[in-house]
Motif scaffolding. Structure first.
Motif, PDB file in Angstrom:
ATOM      1  N   THR A 112       0.796  -1.234   0.000  1.00 22.67           N
ATOM      2  CA  THR A 112       0.000   0.000   0.000  1.00 22.67           C
ATOM      3  C   THR A 112       0.828   1.283   0.000  1.00 22.67           C
ATOM      4  OG1 THR A 112      -0.100  -0.044   2.426  1.00 22.67           O
ATOM      5  CG2 THR A 112      -1.882  -1.146   1.211  1.00 22.67           C
ATOM      6  N   VAL A 113       2.151   1.171   0.007  1.00 20.73           N
ATOM      7  CA  VAL A 113       2.986   2.372   0.010  1.00 20.73           C
ATOM      8  C   VAL A 113       3.634   2.549  -1.358  1.00 20.73           C
ATOM      9  CG1 VAL A 113       4.945   3.573   1.066  1.00 20.73           C
ATOM     10  CG2 VAL A 113       3.457   2.119   2.465  1.00 20.73           C
ATOM     11  N   ASN A 114       3.418   3.703  -1.944  1.00 13.78           N
ATOM     12  CA  ASN A 114       4.002   4.030  -3.243  1.00 13.78           C
ATOM     13  C   ASN A 114       5.281   4.834  -3.009  1.00 13.78           C
ATOM     14  OD1 ASN A 114       4.572   5.770  -5.607  1.00 13.78           O
ATOM     15  ND2 ASN A 114       2.746   4.817  -6.468  1.00 13.78           N
ATOM     16  N   TYR A 115       6.407   4.319  -3.531  1.00 14.31           N
ATOM     17  CA  TYR A 115       7.700   4.979  -3.317  1.00 14.31           C
ATOM     18  C   TYR A 115       8.124   5.805  -4.538  1.00 14.31           C
ATOM     19  CZ  TYR A 115       8.193   1.887   0.712  1.00 14.31           C
ATOM     20  OH  TYR A 115       8.002   1.241   1.904  1.00 14.31           O
ATOM     21  N   ARG A 116       7.313   5.802  -5.583  1.00 13.76           N
ATOM     22  CA  ARG A 116       7.734   6.430  -6.838  1.00 13.76           C
ATOM     23  C   ARG A 116       7.200   7.838  -7.029  1.00 13.76           C
ATOM     24  NH1 ARG A 116       6.829   1.686 -11.397  1.00 13.76           N
ATOM     25  NH2 ARG A 116       8.392   0.218 -10.641  1.00 13.76           N
ATOM     26  N   SER A 117       6.016   8.112  -6.518  1.00 10.58           N
ATOM     27  CA  SER A 117       5.317   9.331  -6.908  1.00 10.58           C
ATOM     28  C   SER A 117       5.008  10.227  -5.714  1.00 10.58           C
ATOM     29  CB  SER A 117       3.997   8.972  -7.618  1.00 10.58           C
ATOM     30  OG  SER A 117       4.237   8.104  -8.703  1.00 10.58           O
ATOM     31  N   HIS A 118       4.831  11.519  -6.019  1.00 12.66           N
ATOM     32  CA  HIS A 118       4.422  12.482  -5.003  1.00 12.66           C
ATOM     33  C   HIS A 118       2.984  12.194  -4.561  1.00 12.66           C
ATOM     34  CE1 HIS A 118       7.840  15.211  -4.926  1.00 12.66           C
ATOM     35  NE2 HIS A 118       7.938  15.068  -6.228  1.00 12.66           N
ATOM     36  N   LYS A 119       2.650  12.699  -3.415  1.00  7.49           N
ATOM     37  CA  LYS A 119       1.340  12.450  -2.833  1.00  7.49           C
ATOM     38  C   LYS A 119       0.205  12.916  -3.743  1.00  7.49           C
ATOM     39  CE  LYS A 119      -1.299  13.102   1.442  1.00  7.49           C
ATOM     40  NZ  LYS A 119      -2.550  13.515   0.772  1.00  7.49           N
ATOM     41  N   SER A 120       0.388  14.042  -4.424  1.00  7.29           N
ATOM     42  CA  SER A 120      -0.683  14.551  -5.284  1.00  7.29           C
ATOM     43  C   SER A 120      -0.999  13.574  -6.406  1.00  7.29           C
ATOM     44  CB  SER A 120      -0.294  15.914  -5.866  1.00  7.29           C
ATOM     45  OG  SER A 120       0.929  15.826  -6.570  1.00  7.29           O
ATOM     46  N   ILE A 121       0.033  12.923  -6.937  1.00  5.80           N
ATOM     47  CA  ILE A 121      -0.183  11.948  -8.012  1.00  5.80           C
ATOM     48  C   ILE A 121      -0.850  10.690  -7.467  1.00  5.80           C
ATOM     49  CG2 ILE A 121       0.975  10.490  -9.717  1.00  5.80           C
ATOM     50  CD1 ILE A 121       3.095  12.660  -9.974  1.00  5.80           C
ATOM     51  N   VAL A 122      -0.373  10.231  -6.316  1.00  2.50           N
ATOM     52  CA  VAL A 122      -0.961   9.026  -5.713  1.00  2.50           C
ATOM     53  C   VAL A 122      -2.426   9.265  -5.361  1.00  2.50           C
ATOM     54  CG1 VAL A 122      -0.854   7.455  -3.739  1.00  2.50           C
ATOM     55  CG2 VAL A 122       1.259   8.235  -4.831  1.00  2.50           C
ATOM     56  N   ASP A 123      -2.727  10.421  -4.800  1.00  2.00           N
ATOM     57  CA  ASP A 123      -4.121  10.724  -4.438  1.00  2.00           C
ATOM     58  C   ASP A 123      -5.007  10.732  -5.672  1.00  2.00           C
ATOM     59  OD1 ASP A 123      -3.367  10.930  -1.815  1.00  2.00           O
ATOM     60  OD2 ASP A 123      -3.337  13.127  -1.775  1.00  2.00           O
ATOM     61  N   LEU A 124      -4.524  11.311  -6.761  1.00  2.00           N
ATOM     62  CA  LEU A 124      -5.304  11.325  -8.003  1.00  2.00           C
ATOM     63  C   LEU A 124      -5.512   9.905  -8.519  1.00  2.00           C
ATOM     64  CD1 LEU A 124      -6.674  12.764 -10.371  1.00  2.00           C
ATOM     65  CD2 LEU A 124      -4.417  12.946 -11.444  1.00  2.00           C
ATOM     66  N   GLY A 125      -4.454   9.092  -8.448  1.00  6.87           N
ATOM     67  CA  GLY A 125      -4.579   7.702  -8.886  1.00  6.87           C
ATOM     68  C   GLY A 125      -5.622   6.944  -8.087  1.00  6.87           C
ATOM     69  N   ASN A 126      -5.684   7.206  -6.789  1.00  4.83           N
ATOM     70  CA  ASN A 126      -6.692   6.548  -5.951  1.00  4.83           C
ATOM     71  C   ASN A 126      -8.106   6.938  -6.375  1.00  4.83           C
ATOM     72  OD1 ASN A 126      -4.935   5.104  -4.281  1.00  4.83           O
ATOM     73  ND2 ASN A 126      -4.675   6.830  -2.879  1.00  4.83           N
ATOM     74  N   VAL A 127      -8.299   8.211  -6.692  1.00  2.00           N
ATOM     75  CA  VAL A 127      -9.627   8.678  -7.112  1.00  2.00           C
ATOM     76  C   VAL A 127     -10.037   8.011  -8.424  1.00  2.00           C
ATOM     77  CG1 VAL A 127     -10.933  10.682  -7.904  1.00  2.00           C
ATOM     78  CG2 VAL A 127      -9.424  10.887  -5.918  1.00  2.00           C
ATOM     79  N   VAL A 128      -9.109   7.988  -9.391  1.00  2.00           N
ATOM     80  CA  VAL A 128      -9.410   7.371 -10.686  1.00  2.00           C
ATOM     81  C   VAL A 128      -9.700   5.886 -10.521  1.00  2.00           C
ATOM     82  CG1 VAL A 128      -8.479   6.812 -12.962  1.00  2.00           C
ATOM     83  CG2 VAL A 128      -8.049   9.076 -11.957  1.00  2.00           C
ATOM     84  N   ALA A 129      -8.873   5.203  -9.727  1.00  2.00           N
ATOM     85  CA  ALA A 129      -9.072   3.761  -9.521  1.00  2.00           C
ATOM     86  C   ALA A 129     -10.414   3.474  -8.865  1.00  2.00           C
ATOM     87  CB  ALA A 129      -7.931   3.205  -8.669  1.00  2.00           C
ATOM     88  N   ARG A 130     -10.785   4.274  -7.865  1.00  2.00           N
ATOM     89  CA  ARG A 130     -12.057   4.067  -7.160  1.00  2.00           C
ATOM     90  C   ARG A 130     -13.245   4.321  -8.087  1.00  2.00           C
ATOM     91  NH1 ARG A 130     -12.886   8.728  -3.441  1.00  2.00           N
ATOM     92  NH2 ARG A 130     -13.667   9.580  -5.410  1.00  2.00           N
ATOM     93  N   ASP A 131     -13.192   5.422  -8.824  1.00  2.00           N
ATOM     94  CA  ASP A 131     -14.336   5.800  -9.656  1.00  2.00           C
ATOM     95  C   ASP A 131     -14.524   4.864 -10.842  1.00  2.00           C
ATOM     96  OD1 ASP A 131     -14.707   7.849  -7.914  1.00  2.00           O
ATOM     97  OD2 ASP A 131     -14.016   9.452  -9.258  1.00  2.00           O
ATOM     98  N   THR A 132     -13.441   4.298 -11.360  1.00  2.00           N
ATOM     99  CA  THR A 132     -13.568   3.396 -12.509  1.00  2.00           C
ATOM    100  C   THR A 132     -13.851   1.956 -12.100  1.00  2.00           C
ATOM    101  OG1 THR A 132     -11.148   3.149 -12.554  1.00  2.00           O
ATOM    102  CG2 THR A 132     -12.116   4.806 -14.019  1.00  2.00           C
TER     103      THR A 132
END
Length: 363
Positions: A112-132
């Motif tokens: 559950t921990v992303n070491y590659r991306s900034h928090k803003s990118i990870v948060d956006l990815g979570n929103v897209v993953a949840r909504d789709t």
């Protein structure tokens, strides 16, 4: 030709061979454990191999992320494979091993921990993953929300939509120009990422490369060659840019660097340091026109620069008498060259300058 096989044939043949119990047991004894990486990219034949080798054994670990599936075009069956794996090695195993120590029971663990991306990118990815994911039980189960490591504050991620690929390229190029002109970024601080650089004859980066060149923004393509980014093509587009607008200083710099001999950086700085003319025209093209009538640069540099300026003005005057194709062919033939550009330019300019001098002597 019947003796040739490809990768899919190898997978098909392996599945057939493993139908033999003696072969299957021999392979299992050699490789008792199976680790599958990038599980989301497996196709049906590869999944069949996993099931054949470990279906009734269960000594298999698969590492994958459904959200990173990018090979559907070549047969990867992401969702089906995850469902099959969970049914065969996790859920079924749990159901038939009640009372067995937890460490010996199949399970699904989420990183559950992303070491590659900034928090803003990870948060956006979570929103897209949840909504789709919607109400799909499998996707909801797989798409565990991620957390990012603590990072420095960054500009929030923006999501943009464009109706066409051309509008998308224009929008990206305009944004890059704004970032550079505003001083927020240097060109080397900006990256445009693509899923792939070439797919058959299609190059997704082509439109953006064109728009960046139209705006005079330098760029480098990493990971693949691009016709539009070659020196020859950029020189050609610089000539077209100067022909369309003689106030295009970026195009003028490229043209002078590539096509004008005997004009080094010291003399070029003298041209750049000149003020506007009496009409307020401070373009490099106009400055070059003025300096060729002075002795501020050497004679050879004046001749070479003067010939280039006269050629460009000649193209402009002839535009009404030529088709676009004729104009392009003429420009390309006259000035666009390969890696030996300097040597060829020297010969061409020397020949044309000599012809011009001979014509002047005759007059």
């Amino acid at each position: 030709m019947s003796n040739l096989i490809d990768f899919d044939d190898m997978l098909t043949m392996a599945n057939k061979v493993l139908k033999s119990q003696s072969v299957l047991q021999a392979v299992r004894s050699m490789y008792p454990y199976l680790l599958v990486d990038e599980f989301q990219d497996l196709n049906n034949l590869q999944m069949d191999l996993v099931l054949r080798l470990q279906g009734d054994v269960g000594r298999v670990t698969a590492v994958g992320d459904e959200r990173q599936s990018i090979y559907g075009f070549r047969g990867a069956s992401c969702e089906s494979n995850f469902k099959t794996f969970l049914d065969s090695f996790v859920d079924a195993d749990v159901a038939r091993t009640k009372g067995t120590p937890g460490s010996l029971v199949g399970s699904m663990q989420s990183l559950t921990v992303n070491y590659r991306s900034h928090k803003s990118i990870v948060d956006l990815g979570n929103v897209v993953a949840r909504d789709t994911a919607g109400d799909d039980g499998l996707l909801v189960r797989l798409r565990v929300p991620l957390q990012a490591r603590a990072t420095a504050p960054v500009v929030p991620v923006s999501v943009c939509y464009n109706a066409t690929a051309h509008k998308e390229a224009t929008s990206i190029a305009d944004k890059i120009k704004y970032l550079i002109d505003s001083g927020a970024c240097r060109p080397k601080d900006i990256s445009v990422l693509f899923r792939f650089l070439k797919f058959g004859q299609y190059r997704p980066s082509g439109r953006i490369e064109t728009e960046l060149m139209n705006l005079g923004i330098p760029f480098v393509v990493r990971g693949g060659a691009s016709l539009m980014s070659t020196r020859r093509m950029q020189n050609f587009l610089a000539l077209l840019g100067l022909l369309a607008n003689r106030s295009n200083d970026i195009a003028m710099r490229v043209c002078v660097t590539e096509f004008v001999l005997h004009l080094g950086p010291v003399y070029w700085r003298r041209i750049e340091g000149m003020g506007p003319d009496s009409n307020g025209d401070g373009s490099l093209f106009r400055k070059a026109e003025r300096i060729v009538s002075t002795t501020k640069i050497p004679k050879k540099a004046r001749e070479s620069l003067g010939h280039f300026l006269a050629t460009v003005k000649g193209w402009v005057s002839d535009m009404g008498e030529m088709t676009l194709m004729e104009l392009v062919v003429r420009i390309y033939t006259d000035f666009v060259m390969d890696a030996s550009i300097k040597a060829k330019a020297k010969t061409r300019f020397a020949r044309k300058a000599a012809a011009a001098e001979a014509a002047a002597d005759e007059r």
